[in-house]
Design an enzyme around this catalytic site. Structure first.
Site, mmCIF file in Angstrom:
data_model
loop_
_atom_site.group_PDB
_atom_site.id
_atom_site.type_symbol
_atom_site.label_atom_id
_atom_site.label_comp_id
_atom_site.label_asym_id
_atom_site.label_seq_id
_atom_site.Cartn_x
_atom_site.Cartn_y
_atom_site.Cartn_z
ATOM 1 N N GLU A 330 0.832 -1.196 0.000
ATOM 2 C CA GLU A 330 0.000 0.000 0.000
ATOM 3 C C GLU A 330 0.869 1.250 0.000
ATOM 4 O O GLU A 330 1.794 1.366 0.814
ATOM 5 C CB GLU A 330 -0.910 0.032 1.222
ATOM 6 C CG GLU A 330 -1.925 -1.096 1.277
ATOM 7 C CD GLU A 330 -2.909 -0.946 2.434
ATOM 8 O OE1 GLU A 330 -4.014 -1.495 2.334
ATOM 9 O OE2 GLU A 330 -2.561 -0.286 3.447
ATOM 10 N N CYS A 331 0.578 2.178 -0.877
ATOM 11 C CA CYS A 331 1.159 3.519 -0.893
ATOM 12 C C CYS A 331 2.682 3.479 -0.816
ATOM 13 O O CYS A 331 3.351 3.148 -1.794
ATOM 14 C CB CYS A 331 0.550 4.368 0.219
ATOM 15 S SG CYS A 331 0.663 6.143 -0.089
ATOM 16 N N GLY A 332 3.285 3.805 0.337
ATOM 17 C CA GLY A 332 4.735 3.780 0.443
ATOM 18 C C GLY A 332 5.315 2.416 0.128
ATOM 19 O O GLY A 332 6.388 2.308 -0.477
#
Length: 459
Positions: A330-332
């Protein structure tokens, strides 16, 4: 089986973002903890950083309360389960009291009503006097179903300033539960996503200082009495299931670069049979023995040089992905799985290369808000057509080659805009999406089943 459970509880809200509710709420948690209370902390909304400060103040894992990421009817139960063994629950709100997603989704007011909890309003009193009472009066009358019990005055300039506001509040029967002066030391350096995470700010003395400041500034006995006035909360008594799925070991990236996880989401995975095994993409040189991996969000751009320098871990993850290890990012975590990451200074750093493309940091916020995410193909979180509620918040954008398969279709709650998102490769799925597995148990179950099946086929 249902029961009414008495849980002393209180919501700390504000008139707007930036009023100081995080430092006031965290300081209050620290003050109560210092007095011997077992305090269970909560944060309204999808925020990951504030709960870290809450946990540091209370010595208990903080939980998020979000009516988009978790079905609203489940929140009282989640709340009650997290409060087991606690003497009092303190809930920090999000933005202004009535702000949230579209039509007030996951606003502090909505959560307060669902929990039947009294609310204290933090008011930033800079550049106002008696108007603070008018502000509180408007907030109290805006929705009579919200029990706004009083105010906490923040950033007062003098004794006279405090007296003016107290007198105005008394005229309108608005109780003042505390008054905090400017320069009380309730500050922390901020970054574009908010406060610096506690994983980077390891000085516990700052939170102790907040607790001391709030002990002097607020009426702690009155606040405890107010929390105890909350009515019993109707919850279900859950019996332990006798059917336990085979355990599955899930590696979870946890260090200064990757720390964004919802406690209730991780608990949901554990209830479904996951054994969470922490590892550090920054400091470890190899993966632990696991059946799958979870890479949450965080600040990989702040540690890009160190992540790039840890070639052994980058190669270990890439080889594991090529061998079929299920990985959800997720994301990072998704940024780390790309070929490159370009930081705000323009430096380009090699990442794992599991996915093609580059993540580019920008000065401008690229997206913040709730989305409905629908899978366009069978993959790690479910079959095509699976929809989950999620949240995006990122200052980076991706530069991808043409023809990249996009497994998700995101639709923004705010305006209905729809767009393709993320990447998939074998058993690896990544995107800017944040989900709470407590709110999408079918996706959590599917993820763990893929991990179990892959482990069997590899043995």
């Amino acid at each position: 089986m249902g029961m009414a459970k008495r849980i002393p509880r209180l919501v700390i809200a504000a008139a707007q973002s930036g009023a100081g509710k995080t430092t006031v709420a965290t300081g209050l948690m620290a003050a109560l903890s210092a007095k011997g209370y077992k305090v269970q902390p909560f944060k309204v909304g999808p925020d990951y950083i504030d709960p870290g400060y809450h946990s540091r103040a209370c010595g208990r894992p903080a939980e998020n309360l979000d009516s988009w990421l978790v079905p609203p009817v489940q929140l009282p139960q989640l709340f009650a389960e997290a409060c087991a063994g606690a003497d009092i629950a303190i809930v920090e709100g999000v933005m202004g009291l009535y702000d949230g997603g579209r039509q007030g989704v996951s606003s502090t007011a909505e959560i307060a009503k669902r929990l039947q909890a009294p609310v204290l309003l933090v008011i930033d009193t800079r550049a106002m006097g008696a108007s603070a009472a008018a502000l509180a009066l408007g907030f109290r009358d805006y929705d009579p179903e919200v029990r706004l019990a009083g105010v906490l005055l923040n950033r007062l300039g003098s004794d006279t300033h405090e007296a003016i506001i107290r007198e105005a509040c008394a005229v309108r029967d608005i109780p003042v539960y505390g008054a905090v002066r400017r320069g009380a030391g309730l500050q922390l350096p901020e970054r574009y996503l908010g406060l610096v995470p506690t994983e980077e700010n390891l000085d516990g003395a700052i939170i102790h200082k907040w607790g001391e400041a709030l002990t002097q500034a607020v009426d702690l006995p009155a606040i405890v009495q107010l929390a105890q006035s909350a009515p019993p909360l109707a919850v279900e008594i859950k019996t332990q299931s006798t059917q336990v799925s085979p355990r599955v070991r899930i590696g979870i990236a946890r260090d200064e670069a990757f720390s964004f996880y919802y406690a209730s989401g991780l608990h949901a995975l554990e209830r479904l049979g996951a054994e969470l095994v922490p590892f550090s993409p920054l400091h470890d040189r190899e993966l632990p023995e696991v059946d799958g991996c979870l890479l949450g969000g965080g600040f990989p751009e702040q540690f890009a040089a160190q992540l790039a320098a840890n070639v052994a871990m980058r190669e270990a993850l890439r080889c594991a992905a090529e061998a079929g290890l299920p990985i959800y990012a997720e994301c990072g975590g998704y940024m780390y799985l790309l070929e490159q990451l370009q930081d705000l200074e323009g430096h380009v750093w090699p990442m794992t290369g599991i996915f093609p493309g580059r993540a580019v940091m920008t000065e401008r916020l690229q997206m913040v808000g709730y989305v409905t995410a629908t899978l366009q193909q069978d993959c790690l979180l479910g079959p095509a057509g699976t929809s989950v509620h999620g949240h995006e918040f990122h200052f980076s954008q991706t530069e991808l080659p043409t023809g990249v398969t996009r497994p998700w279709q995101f639709t923004r709650l705010r305006d209905g805009t729809s767009y393709a998102a993320g990447q998939v490769r074998g058993n690896v799925l990544g995107s800017y999406l944040h989900v709470n597995f407590a709110g999408c148990p079918a996706a959590a179950q599917h993820f763990l089943e893929v991990c179990r099946c892959q482990a069997k086929s590899s043995s």
